[in-house]
Structure formats: structure tokens, C-alpha cells
Design a protein around this motif. Structure first.
Motif, mmCIF file in Angstrom:
data_model
loop_
_atom_site.group_PDB
_atom_site.id
_atom_site.type_symbol
_atom_site.label_atom_id
_atom_site.label_comp_id
_atom_site.label_asym_id
_atom_site.label_seq_id
_atom_site.Cartn_x
_atom_site.Cartn_y
_atom_site.Cartn_z
ATOM 1 N N TYR A 84 0.829 -1.213 0.000
ATOM 2 C CA TYR A 84 0.000 0.000 0.000
ATOM 3 C C TYR A 84 0.862 1.261 0.000
ATOM 4 O O TYR A 84 0.515 2.264 -0.646
ATOM 5 C CB TYR A 84 -0.956 0.000 1.193
ATOM 6 N N THR A 85 1.999 1.220 0.685
ATOM 7 C CA THR A 85 2.896 2.375 0.687
ATOM 8 C C THR A 85 3.438 2.639 -0.709
ATOM 9 O O THR A 85 3.487 3.788 -1.176
ATOM 10 C CB THR A 85 4.065 2.138 1.669
ATOM 11 N N GLU A 90 3.276 5.801 -5.881
ATOM 12 C CA GLU A 90 3.169 5.800 -7.344
ATOM 13 C C GLU A 90 2.006 6.661 -7.821
ATOM 14 O O GLU A 90 2.089 7.301 -8.880
ATOM 15 C CB GLU A 90 3.014 4.363 -7.856
ATOM 16 N N LEU A 91 0.916 6.692 -7.062
ATOM 17 C CA LEU A 91 -0.239 7.515 -7.432
ATOM 18 C C LEU A 91 0.133 8.994 -7.538
ATOM 19 O O LEU A 91 -0.411 9.725 -8.365
ATOM 20 C CB LEU A 91 -1.343 7.358 -6.382
ATOM 21 N N ASP A 95 -0.727 13.573 -12.134
ATOM 22 C CA ASP A 95 -1.457 14.815 -11.870
ATOM 23 C C ASP A 95 -2.895 14.671 -12.376
ATOM 24 O O ASP A 95 -3.120 14.176 -13.488
ATOM 25 C CB ASP A 95 -0.750 15.965 -12.596
ATOM 26 N N ASP A 96 -3.861 15.102 -11.558
ATOM 27 C CA ASP A 96 -5.261 15.010 -11.969
ATOM 28 C C ASP A 96 -5.509 15.683 -13.319
ATOM 29 O O ASP A 96 -6.363 15.252 -14.093
ATOM 30 C CB ASP A 96 -6.170 15.660 -10.915
ATOM 31 N N ILE A 109 -10.205 6.546 -5.723
ATOM 32 C CA ILE A 109 -10.550 5.279 -5.057
ATOM 33 C C ILE A 109 -9.296 4.566 -4.574
ATOM 34 O O ILE A 109 -9.247 4.065 -3.439
ATOM 35 C CB ILE A 109 -11.358 4.385 -6.012
ATOM 36 N N LEU A 110 -8.271 4.515 -5.415
ATOM 37 C CA LEU A 110 -7.044 3.822 -5.030
ATOM 38 C C LEU A 110 -6.345 4.548 -3.873
ATOM 39 O O LEU A 110 -5.795 3.905 -2.966
ATOM 40 C CB LEU A 110 -6.106 3.697 -6.231
ATOM 41 N N LYS A 111 -6.406 5.860 -3.882
ATOM 42 C CA LYS A 111 -5.825 6.607 -2.756
ATOM 43 C C LYS A 111 -6.579 6.279 -1.468
ATOM 44 O O LYS A 111 -5.970 6.077 -0.405
ATOM 45 C CB LYS A 111 -5.873 8.113 -3.024
#
Length: 596
Positions: A84-85, A90-91, A95-96, A109-111
Motif C-alpha cells: 500500500y505504501t 506511485e499515485l 497529476d489530476d 478510489i485507489l488513494k
């Protein structure tokens, strides 16, 4: 400044010539970013299956059917934390502004997944590895039965389960060790829950192999197995069960029925264990996907109980009952006409008949239906006495059906008054539609097909119960009362769950509050209260999610008027799969704006 002016002049003079090249470069960049983003999602999903191979089996991915990494082992915990770290970091590389709307939702969702799972490691949940309803040993029993997700079609399948059992046996040893550590640190189950676990364990200490659940797979081999294979597997399973499984269960049963029971706490709520109040706040957020407080939820629950009670009074008068509402609950609980069955199969048949009655109306509300098949089955005997009705999803490829399990511990006392609402919730269009459509989606990344957020998933299922009249059900006032009873049951959960875990309520207080406000049997209510004690916060998700979906439907109906299409609303709610409620609200608001 001059450079800027020159650049602007260049753009003005050669705009037409430059436009195609700029667009091409931007498109190439977008494709590259999207490809990298999707590659990261695929890696996240694949690594997740390797860390949780039992989950992989439930999705129908059979590559890891022989594996059972011990989730209590330090090595496994470190791997999961690292997982998870790593993906949280990586997320941050995306950039949005460079992502599509769908990718932004997936990123959010992944965050959420990474943040909530990492936060969960703050709490000593591993000190409670076993309870009467939610723990790994109960899943293992389902798999061992030969009638669940673990396949038993080939010789390799049979050998895979033997290998997986070695990992499960290691978990059983670790579970006992963790509970002993928990006893020293002040983390121990309430006595009432331990008393429910003890007979579950004892049932698996039986030495007659033909009566042992874990011996089931060799009692019915598929066609085509050679006599040599049958003998080899029968011997191997006999040895595994008699020499390893039974001794392991005897050890765990002895420990829990003696020193652990003696250490069991008298209190009911999680606030009585170290850091329990903070853990409950975490659980509220985990299960409702909101930032609501325990006090806010408790007050909401009291208001909903009052509202539903008023509707129940109307039904009581409609059927001509003259007593008060509390005595009407007893009347419904004990009404012989509502307990007509003598054989368990009649219960199954009744649910299938409900399905047949609603089929002609379903297309009025849903123009997209799942392809995954569906079955109603009786809950397995080993867990039936303390189980609730539940839905088990089909496999991702649709080859294993979705299954609605219903417990029938005593068919002569089985009351049908809530069967229609129960079918709508657990089966169609509740969990079966919501989960199967998510799994069958060709748009969602793989990891989102198996996500579960209780606020959304249980909220949808409870919302589905309110669709009964639109689906041709609830023509019998007792069945409509059953729907109100089911909604009341979820409203009561808001009161008693927060009461138990944030307001110092006892188990007995919570049971009495439920008896005073709903028509469930005392045995059923007791099982429910103990369920909330075992998994704080989970019971809050149903009503919080249902109210949000009903709020969004009402908002869309008011905003769109004649343009409102109930089928499209349901598509919008279902097509993105399980999401935190705030993201669902954003999506519906955008749909309303685009539909005007």
C-alpha cells in the motif's frame, strides 16, 4: 516579456500550421500517461491477488489455489504495508490535470484504499483473529465443504487444497498465539462471543471422518478419476484431517473454552479495549465512507426509528390488529400462518417463487441485467445457527453463480414475513445485480471489480428493498411490514452499534432496545447484536448508504422532472461499481447537470 510577445506572435501567424502538431503531441502524451496509469493499476491488481490468493480464488482466478499466506505472520504484514505504501507513492506521480474523469475517480478510489488500509495497521486487529461470524476459519470451512469457491474438479484441484491447508494450519497456530498476546495487552473478545465460537470449533473436532466437513471433497469425486487417484486422494485427505486438522481444532477449542473464556471481558463495546474509541472512529469511516461522528449517527438512528414506527402503525391498523405496536411485533413473530413450512426445500422454493413474481416488472426499472447465473441455497450446517442470510458473489468469468445463502436452523419456526424484502436485498436487484454488473464491466480496471465499500454495497441492497411495490411485490401487508421491519432493523443498527461502542451500552441493553422496536425473534436479535460486537461499525453502512442513494434519486427526480428515467439513474449508480459515497454523489450531480 519580449520572448512572450514573440511566442504569441508566432502562435498567431502560424497557428493553423502548428495546431495539428501540438494536438498530435498532446494526444501522444495523454496516451502515454493513460498507458502508464493503466499499467500501474494492472500491477496493483496482480500484486494484490498474490498477497491475498484466497480472494483470487473467490474471483475465479485459480492460479494461486494452493497458497495461503498467513496474514498474522510478521513477514506477510510487512509485505502488505509495503504494497500500500508503494502504490500510494506511485499515485502521486499522476497529476489530476492529465487524467480523464474516469481515471480521476479511479485515482481517488485507489488513494482511499491505500490510506485506509495503512491507517488500519495502527490498531491491534490481529489480537482478534477469530470471532463467531467474520473470521478466516469460517471461510476455510466454506472452502473445505467442496461446495464453495475452491474448485474440486481435477486431481490437481484436490492436491491444491491439501497444500493450501498447510498454510491454514499455520494460521491456526498463529491465531492462538495472537489471542494469548492479546490477553496480556487487554485485547480479548467479550465472553458472549467466545461462547458462540466454542461450538463452531468443537463441531470440527469430530473424529468420524465421514462426518467431518474437511473430508467432504473425497466423498464425491468427479467422473473420470481413476481408482488409483481416488485411493491416493482418499488416503491423503484422511491423513490430513485425522492427523492435522482435527488436532489443530482440538487445540484451539481447548484454549478458547478454558483460559481464553476465563479471560473474556464482561463489557460489550470496543471502547473498553486499549485505543478502542479511536478504532471505532476508524471503523465508522471505513464502513460508511463518510466523516460522520458516532453522535450524529446515533441521533439519525433515533429519528429513523421514530419515522418507521409511524409507518408500522399504519400497517398494524390495516390488518385490523387492536393492540399496541410492541405487542404487534409478538403477533407477527408468532403468527402460525407466517410459519407454514415443514421442509427446508420449501424455504428455497418460496424465494424462487418471489423471483418469478417480479420478473415481468424488472425491465421497467433496469435495462442492464447481469449475465452471471444465480442460485438460492441453504447455509451450510456447521455455521447455520449463528449465520445471517447472505450473498456470495459469482466468479469474475461468470462460470460460478452468485449464491444467496439462507440459514434454516429450524424450518418449523421459519417466519416468511420478511422474505420478499430479504430477496430484494441479498439477491435481485440487490447484491446480485450490483456485484455481478461490476464484475462483468468492460470499462472498470480489474481492481475495482472486486472492491467492496459497505456504505455503497449495503446501501444499494437496502435501497433495493424499497423497490418492491414497483416490482410487483408487497401486495400482502405482512410482506410490506416485513420491508418496514427490515428498514427498521437497519435504523436500529445506527442506535445500538453506536450505543455499544461509543455510549457504554451493554449487550442486554442493545437486545432490549431491538426487542422493543422490531419484530425479529429474540434469538435472531441476539445473534445480530453479537455480530455488531464482533465487527464494530459494519452495521452502520446499510442505512447511511441507503439514505444517500434515496436522497440522490429524489434530487434527480426533482431536477429532471419528465426527463428523469429510473433505468438511467440505476445505470449511473451501478456502472462505476463500489465507490465511496462522496464520489457517488459527485457522479450523480454531474449526470443531473449533463441531463438538463
Amino acid at each position: 516579456m519580449i520572448k512572450k510577445m514573440l511566442a504569441m506572435a508566432c502562435l498567431a501567424i502560424v497557428f493553423t500550421a502548428c495546431k495539428k502538431e501540438v494536438t498530435t503531441n498532446n494526444t501522444a502524451d495523454e496516451v502515454n500517461i493513460s498507458a502508464r496509469f493503466n499499467e500501474m493499476l494492472d500491477n496493483y491488481y496482480e500484486e494484490g491477488l498474490q498477497l491475498n490468493p484466497v480472494q483470487a480464488t473467490f474471483t475465479g482466478d485459480n492460479r494461486f489455489n494452493d497458497q495461503f499466506p498467513n496474514p498474522l505472520a510478521d513477514e506477510t504484514v510487512a509485505k502488505v504495508k509495503g504494497y500500500y505504501t508503494k502504490y500510494k507513492q506511485e499515485l502521486e506521480q499522476f497529476d489530476d490535470a492529465t487524467l480523464s474523469d474516469s481515471e480521476k475517480m479511479t485515482k481517488a478510489i485507489l488513494k482511499w484504499e491505500c490510506d485506509m488500509n495503512l491507517e488500519g495497521f495502527r490498531f491491534k486487529q490481529d489480537y482478534f483473529p477469530i470471532d463467531q461470524m467474520w473470521s478466516i476459519n469460517l471461510v476455510a470451512g466454506q472452502l473445505a465443504s467442496g461446495a464453495s469457491a475452491q474448485p474440486f474438479k481435477t486431481v490437481e484441484d484436490y492436491n491444491n487444497w491439501l497444500k493450501r491447508l498447510e498454510g491454514y494450519l499455520a494460521w491456526m497456530v498463529s491465531a492462538e498465539e495472537k489471542m494469548k498476546e492479546g490477553m496480556q495487552q487487554g485485547y480479548v473478545l467479550p465472553k458472549s462471543l467466545i461462547l458462540k465460537v466454542i461450538p463452531q470449533l468443537e463441531a470440527l473436532t469430530v473424529e468420524d471422518l465421514d462426518k467431518h466437513l474437511f473430508y467432504n471433497p473425497v466423498k464425491s469425486f468427479p467422473e473420470g478419476f481413476s481408482e488409483e487417484d481416488k485411493k491416493q486422494l482418499t488416503d491423503a485427505y484422511g491423513k490430513m484431517v485425522s492427523e492435522k486438522i482435527i488436532p489443530a481444532y482440538k487445540s484451539l477449542h481447548t484454549f478458547m473454552s478454558t483460559e481464553y473464556l476465563k479471560a473474556g471481558r464482561e463489557s460489550s463495546g470496543i471502547s473498553d479495549v486499549p485505543n478502542g474509541a479511536d478504532f471505532y472512529n476508524y471503523q465508522i469511516k471505513l464502513y460508511t465512507t463518510t466523516n460522520m461522528t458516532a453522535d450524529q449517527i446515533h441521533e439519525l438512528g433515533l429519528a429513523e426509528v421514530a419515522r418507521i414506527s409511524s409507518e408500522m402503525e399504519t400497517i398494524k391498523e390495516q390488518v385490523g390488529y387492536k393492540g399496541d405496536l410492541k405487542s404487534f411485533f409478538d403477533h407477527v413473530r408468532n403468527k402460525k400462518e407466517l410459519m407454514p413450512f415443514t421442509e427446508p426445500q420449501q424455504v428455497i422454493d418460496n424465494f424462487n417463487a418471489i423471483h418469478d413474481r417480479m420478473k415481468p416488472q424488472i425491465e421497467k426499472l433496469f435495462d442492464v441485467k447481469p449475465k452471471t447465473p444465480f442460485e438460492v441455497r441453504r447455509t451450510e450446517a456447521f455455521r447455520e445457527k449463528s449465520a445471517s442470510a447472505e450473498y456470495n458473489p459469482g466468479s469474475l468469468d461468470g462460470t460460478r453463480p452468485g449464491i444467496f445463502y439462507t440459514p434454516i436452523p429450524d424450518v418449523t419456526k421459519y417466519n416468511t414475513y420478511s422474505d420478499e424484502s430479504l430477496f430484494l436485498h441479498e439477491a435481485i436487484p440487490g447484491h446480485h445485480y450490483q456485484i455481478s454488473l461490476t464484475q462483468e464491466s468492460t470499462e472498470l480496471p480489474k481492481f475495482r471489480k472486486t472492491l467492496w465499500y459497505s456504505g455503497y454495497g449495503e446501501g444499494w441492497a437496502l435501497y433495493s428493498e424499497s423497490l418492491g411495490k414497483e416490482l410487483g411485490l408487497y401486495t400482502d401487508p405482512y410482506q410490506y411490514f416485513g420491508m418496514l421491519g427490515a428498514e427498521m432493523h437497519r435504523a436500529i443498527r445506527l442506535v445500538v452499534d453506536t450505543g455499544l461502542h461509543a455510549k457504554g451500552w451493554t449487550r442486554e441493553q442493545a437486545i432490549q432496545y431491538s426487542l422493543d422496536n422490531e419484530a425479529e425473534s429474540e434469538a435472531g436479535i441476539t445473534s445480530e447484536i453479537e455480530r455488531y460486537m464482533a465487527n464494530p461499525g459494519q452495521a452502520l453502512s446499510y442505512k447511511i448508504g441507503q439514505l444517500k442513494i434515496r436522497e440522490l434519486r429524489a434530487k434527480a427526480e426533482a431536477a429532471l422532472g419528465d426527463k428523469f428515467d429510473i433505468r438511467q439513474f440505476h445505470n449511473e449508480v451501478l456502472e462505476t461499481g463500489c465507490v465511496p459515497l462522496a464520489l457517488l454523489e459527485d457522479k450523480i450531480n454531474n449526470w443531473i447537470a449533463a441531463s438538463k
